[in-house]
Design a protein around this motif. Structure first.
Motif, PDB file in Angstrom:
ATOM      1  N   THR A  27      -7.530   4.265   1.472  1.00  0.00           N
ATOM      2  CA  THR A  27      -8.188   3.567   0.593  1.00  0.00           C
ATOM      3  C   THR A  27      -7.476   3.064  -0.675  1.00  0.00           C
ATOM      4  O   THR A  27      -7.948   2.346  -1.538  1.00  0.00           O
ATOM      5  N   VAL A  28      -6.584   3.707  -1.128  1.00  0.00           N
ATOM      6  CA  VAL A  28      -5.894   3.748  -2.540  1.00  0.00           C
ATOM      7  C   VAL A  28      -4.501   3.078  -2.203  1.00  0.00           C
ATOM      8  O   VAL A  28      -3.376   3.573  -1.584  1.00  0.00           O
ATOM      9  N   PRO A  29      -4.560   1.681  -2.695  1.00  0.00           N
ATOM     10  CA  PRO A  29      -3.120   0.818  -2.508  1.00  0.00           C
ATOM     11  C   PRO A  29      -1.833   1.791  -3.168  1.00  0.00           C
ATOM     12  O   PRO A  29      -2.111   2.484  -4.439  1.00  0.00           O
ATOM     13  N   LEU A  30      -0.958   1.621  -2.492  1.00  0.00           N
ATOM     14  CA  LEU A  30       0.280   2.235  -2.837  1.00  0.00           C
ATOM     15  C   LEU A  30       0.477   3.579  -2.897  1.00  0.00           C
ATOM     16  O   LEU A  30       1.421   4.283  -3.011  1.00  0.00           O
ATOM     17  N   HIS A  31      -0.811   4.332  -2.551  1.00  0.00           N
ATOM     18  CA  HIS A  31      -0.746   5.816  -2.225  1.00  0.00           C
ATOM     19  C   HIS A  31      -1.725   5.957  -0.946  1.00  0.00           C
ATOM     20  O   HIS A  31      -2.670   6.647  -0.889  1.00  0.00           O
ATOM     21  N   ARG A  32      -1.503   5.550   0.184  1.00  0.00           N
ATOM     22  CA  ARG A  32      -2.064   5.250   1.421  1.00  0.00           C
ATOM     23  C   ARG A  32      -2.281   6.961   1.912  1.00  0.00           C
ATOM     24  O   ARG A  32      -3.119   7.057   2.804  1.00  0.00           O
ATOM     25  N   ASP A  33      -1.455   7.732   1.563  1.00  0.00           N
ATOM     26  CA  ASP A  33      -1.789   9.011   1.930  1.00  0.00           C
ATOM     27  C   ASP A  33      -2.603   9.917   1.528  1.00  0.00           C
ATOM     28  O   ASP A  33      -2.802  11.328   1.630  1.00  0.00           O
ATOM     29  N   LEU A  34      -3.025   9.462   0.271  1.00  0.00           N
ATOM     30  CA  LEU A  34      -3.780  10.301  -0.547  1.00  0.00           C
ATOM     31  C   LEU A  34      -5.216  10.312  -0.202  1.00  0.00           C
ATOM     32  O   LEU A  34      -5.893   9.256   0.371  1.00  0.00           O
TER      33      LEU A  34
END
Length: 93
Positions: A27-34
């Motif tokens: 759900t976090v753009p540019l940090h999809r693994d978060l």
């Protein structure tokens, strides 16, 4: 120190972990693994505990410098999955 996904902490590093515990992966753009993998919700609590510790360990090392994850406890409640993390803060970092 104990950090739960249900209680907002006051310390900035603990707040970062609180946000991590309450973020759905992808759900976090540019940090999809978060964040936490939603597919874990349907697994047995013992499997969740082992998997979530490993996932959180990698994410804490990557995103929250100066925080050491020592232990993770999970329990199913009427409000959903409660995650409690035992952590140590290195104030020098």
């Amino acid at each position: 120190m104990i950090v739960s996904n249900n209680v907002v902490p006051k310390h900035p590093k603990l707040m970062e972990l609180y946000v991590l515990l309450n973020t759905k992966r992808g759900t976090v753009p540019l940090h999809r693994d978060l964040g936490i993998d939603n597919r874990m919700i349907d697994r047995p609590i013992t499997v969740i505990k082992n998997n979530i510790f490993n996932e959180l360990q990698m994410q804490v090392n990557k995103y929250i410098k100066g925080l050491t994850l020592n232990n993770v406890n999970c329990k199913a409640t009427e409000n959903g999955l409660e995650i409690e993390c035992e952590v140590e803060i290195d104030e020098r970092i």
